[in-house]
Design a protein around this motif. Structure first.
Motif, PDB file in Angstrom:
ATOM      1  N   CYS A  29       0.810  -1.235   0.000  1.00 45.66           N
ATOM      2  CA  CYS A  29       0.000   0.000   0.000  1.00 45.66           C
ATOM      3  C   CYS A  29       0.836   1.274   0.000  1.00 45.66           C
ATOM      4  O   CYS A  29       2.050   1.254   0.142  1.00 45.66           O
ATOM      5  N   CYS A  81       5.981   1.361   3.935  1.00 49.98           N
ATOM      6  CA  CYS A  81       6.805   0.899   5.060  1.00 49.98           C
ATOM      7  C   CYS A  81       8.148   0.398   4.544  1.00 49.98           C
ATOM      8  O   CYS A  81       8.206  -0.352   3.560  1.00 49.98           O
ATOM      9  N   CYS A 133       2.239  -4.312   8.593  1.00 53.78           N
ATOM     10  CA  CYS A 133       0.939  -4.980   8.767  1.00 53.78           C
ATOM     11  C   CYS A 133       1.045  -6.407   8.249  1.00 53.78           C
ATOM     12  O   CYS A 133       2.101  -6.854   7.792  1.00 53.78           O
TER      13      CYS A 133
HETATM   14 FE1  SF4 Z   1       1.033  -0.849   3.670  1.00 56.59          FE
HETATM   15 FE2  SF4 Z   1       1.139  -2.847   5.371  1.00 56.59          FE
HETATM   16 FE3  SF4 Z   1       2.952  -2.678   3.449  1.00 56.59          FE
HETATM   17 FE4  SF4 Z   1       2.995  -0.965   5.433  1.00 56.59          FE
HETATM   18  S1  SF4 Z   1       3.331  -3.154   5.607  1.00 56.59           S
HETATM   19  S2  SF4 Z   1       3.193  -0.464   3.275  1.00 56.59           S
HETATM   20  S3  SF4 Z   1       0.824  -0.688   5.895  1.00 56.59           S
HETATM   21  S4  SF4 Z   1       0.754  -2.997   3.180  1.00 56.59           S
END
Ligand code: SF4
Length: 703
Positions: A18, A22, A49
């Motif tokens: 997303c 991160c 996440c």
């Molecule tokens: Fe998005 Fe989750 Fe990846 Fe972070 S870990 S960029 S919140 S999908």
């Protein structure tokens, strides 16, 4: 722990899913990813996440494309897609790279020779890097003299960008999501960050716990409402009524910032006049929120010293999506809640690089940095740089391209990493369009629903296999690094674009991704002072940056706006109903979206074992009261119908779904939600109304 001990190396990269962006540490053993951890990035501070942490094994899926494929002469007719990998060789035969690339380029060239640029279109990808986005739009513009190039931003935040460009002269966020921690009040509207931007949601929850007053506005209930001062479950499609009522209170009670307006804002008098009739009492029955609550929310937002607004596709994916965002911009401008820490406007961007792909010009109306293709001066600059005359007219958008194919216009397409056979509205129509093409080239990592329609399939690189930069929702440009080798004969996307370009006679040569980045940057003032070397050194830099050693500017527009006169502009709005309202035949409101475990059309996360084990089958969610009233049973197989199609899925009870509504995620190929959705477009952003159409539901046996 065990896997960590046996990992051979750990590579710094960025999450492929997303727009939060991160930063990750990817542990690799024997050429496979064995673990992903969070790093101390500006957007995640070590957090990840479930998708980022456990969604990596799609990269080593046995379903990866490993050899170029060409459609067989005796293949079933186009449009008959199988999705059964057991028989893909009935449709396609394996080919050498030279044969596949020659076939791919010659078909595109033939359409261009027959019809000029109007005969060709391309969809690039928000999942690809900035360099890939830049090269792809350059290829379509320079190679075919066409601006028919777009990507999935058209399906998510195109209306937000249209309103932001018009109102404040910039389509990106004015502050990062971590600014929630500095705010006294924050509005989250039409966004479900706990599902779609989970790490950003942790910042919102932390802020709320520390005292930021949180207002959540969503027709569906959601996790974040537990942390909220006000949770407004307004009627779907009534955003403008609710927001204009809030503006009405702010203006009639004198809660606006007249000094700020005088110094920075045009259009206030027109707004004052327009919202006169939008009283909370008049709008309460329209939006379903009582007048008292509307007044309290207006006072809280306006009188807090620092207020910030976050929004998502619940706002943008409507025929009045641009109007919805105009209202949010007006809220920030009349109160002066912009340009200071803890204030601002932040459309939460969906895909990992939708911000960067848009910045890089992967849209039909602008070159990189949102510079109009219709400006003779700007076009001349590119004609000089690229050595060819270019198309002087803005191109068609995603849904317009599908319509144009069926109208006999566009004959050939190049689709890189995008899956319109799942993501476009009114799938029967979209798939018919893809099947009608004379020539379709698909470059991807899996045999997606779109690839099944192709004449030539080019096996490409997964995120974890290539170098590139990605720009997250906070405007942070970050480096993704290759962690594992590509499978079989798969090749890097940028290399394949160069191969196609050279077969069109363009004579492209780049000696690597940094060279592409630097060429792109030479056309993008927004990336001044952010050299490849700096990115290598720092890993992540926010744009714009004032100097090569200055940190990027997280908060924008404290002094002025990037408009012709430096002032922002309020644009007033009227009530525009959703395009298709419920009636006797179709009494329910269908809304679609994503779920925590699955990513967009599911091409990656449905092939990630942990994620698919958690959410393995297509579901439709409905309020338990409605389930009872309809005589249905939780867990039974049901059929959902709209005027465009029908799908069968499992019924799930969900109290967060308001009565009169149903919700279907669009990630399941077994029951594609977009067979049901309405392709009607917002007139400004050209975004379809994914969030609202009329539907009915019945036991699957009853037809
Ligand atoms: Fe998005 Fe989750 Fe990846 Fe972070 S870990 S960029 S919140 S999908």
């Amino acid at each position: 722990r065990t896997r960590e001990v046996f990992a051979e190396e750990t590579i710094d990269s960025v999450c492929p899913f997303c727009g939060v962006g991160c930063l990750t540490s990817v542990s690799v053993k024997d050429g496979r990813i064995v673990k992903v951890d969070g790093r101390d990035g500006p957007a995640n501070e070590n957090r990840l996440c479930v998708k980022g942490r456990f969604g990596f094994d799609y990269v080593s899926s046995p379903q990866r494309l490993t050899r170029p494929l060409i459609r067989r002469d005796d293949a079933p007719k186009r449009g008959d897609i199988s999705m059964d990998l057991g028989n893909y060789l009935d449709y396609f035969r394996e080919a050498t790279w030279d044969e596949a690339l020659d076939r791919a380029a010659s078909g595109l060239k033939a359409a261009c020779e027959a019809k000029g640029g109007a005969g060709v279109a391309g969809f690039g990808s928000a999942k690809g890097s900035n360099e890939e986005a830049y090269l792809f739009q350059k290829l379509i513009r320079q190679g075919f003299r066409s601006n028919n190039v777009d990507h999935c931003t058209r399906l998510c935040h195109a209306s937000s960008v249209a309103a932001l460009m018009e109102g404040i002269g910039s389509g990106a966020v004015t502050a990062p999501f971590s600014a929630a921690g500095d705010a006294d009040c924050m509005i989250v509207i039409g966004a479900r960050p706990a599902q779609n931007h989970p790490v950003a949601a942790t910042y919102f929850k932390q802020a709320a716990k520390k005292g930021t007053k949180l207002i959540v506005m969503d027709p569906r209930g959601q996790d974040l409402m537990r942390y909220a001062e006000h949770g407004l479950k307004f009627k779907p499609g009534t955003d403008v009524a609710m927001l204009n009522a809030i503006l009405n209170v702010i203006i009639t009670e004198g809660l606006y910032d007249s000094q700020y307006i005088a110094a920075h804002v045009d259009g206030f008098e027109a707004l004052k006049e327009k919202i006169r009739d939008f009283t909370p009492e008049a709008m309460a029955p329209v939006c379903g929120i009582d007048a008292g609550t509307l007044r309290e929310v207006a006072r809280l937002y306006a009188t807090s010293a620092k207020s910030i607004i976050f929004w998502g596709m619940g706002v943008s994916q409507h025929v009045h999506g641009t109007d919805n965002v105009r209202c949010l911009i007006a809220l920030a401008l009349v109160t002066g809640h912009i340009g200071r820490p803890g204030t601002g406007l932040h459309p939460l961007r969906g895909q990992n690089n939708v911000q960067g792909a848009s910045d890089a010009g992967l849209i039909p109306m602008v070159f990189p940095d949102y510079r109009s293709v219709e400006s003779p001066d700007i076009r001349a600059e590119y004609e000089d740089a690229w050595g060819r005359t270019l198309d002087p007219v803005r191109g068609l958008t995603v849904v317009e391209i599908m319509n144009d194919i069926l109208a006999g216009g566009i004959e050939a397409m190049y689709i890189q990493g995008e899956n319109p056979a799942m993501s476009d509205p009114d799938q029967a129509h979209a798939r018919k369009a893809l099947a009608s093409l004379k020539h379709l080239v698909v470059q991807d990592i899996f045999l997606t629903e779109t690839a099944w329609h192709a004449d030539v399939i080019l096996p490409a690189s997964a995120h974890a296999e290539k170098l590139g930069t990605y720009t997250n929702t906070n405007r942070q440009v970050q480096i993704g690094r290759p962690c594992v080798p590509m499978p079989g004969e798969a090749r890097a996307d940028w290399e394949l674009m160069i191969e196609i370009a050279n077969r069109l006679g363009l004579d492209w040569s780049y000696d690597g991704v940094p060279a592409i980045y630097e060429e792109m940057r030479s056309h993008m003032p927004s990336l001044n002072n952010i050299s490849w070397e700096r990115l290598e050194r720092e890993g992540t830099v926010t744009y714009p940056a004032d100097g090569p050693d200055e940190p990027g500017n997280e908060i924008l527009f404290g002094q002025s706006f990037p408009t012709a006169d430096g002032r922002a502009r309020i644009v007033t709005t009227d009530l525009v109903p959703p395009d298709e309202l419920p009636d006797e035949d179709f009494p329910l409101v269908l809304t679609t979206g994503r779920m925590l475990e699955h990513w967009h059309t599911g091409a990656m996360t449905r092939r990630a074992a942990v994620l698919d084990a958690i959410e393995p089958e297509p579901v439709v969610s409905m309020n338990p009261r409605d389930i009872k009233l309809a005589g249905l049973e939780i867990g039974q197989e049901v059929r959902v119908e709209t005027r465009r199609g029908a799908i069968t899925l499992t019924l799930r009870a969900d109290r967060d779904v308001s009565t009169g509504m149903i919700f279907i995620p669009f990630c399941f190929f077994e029951a594609p939600a977009n067979f049901l959705t309405n392709p009607q477009l917002d007139p400004f952003g050209k975004i379809p109304e994914f969030k609202f159409c009329a539907a009915r539901i019945m036991p699957s046996a009853q037809r």
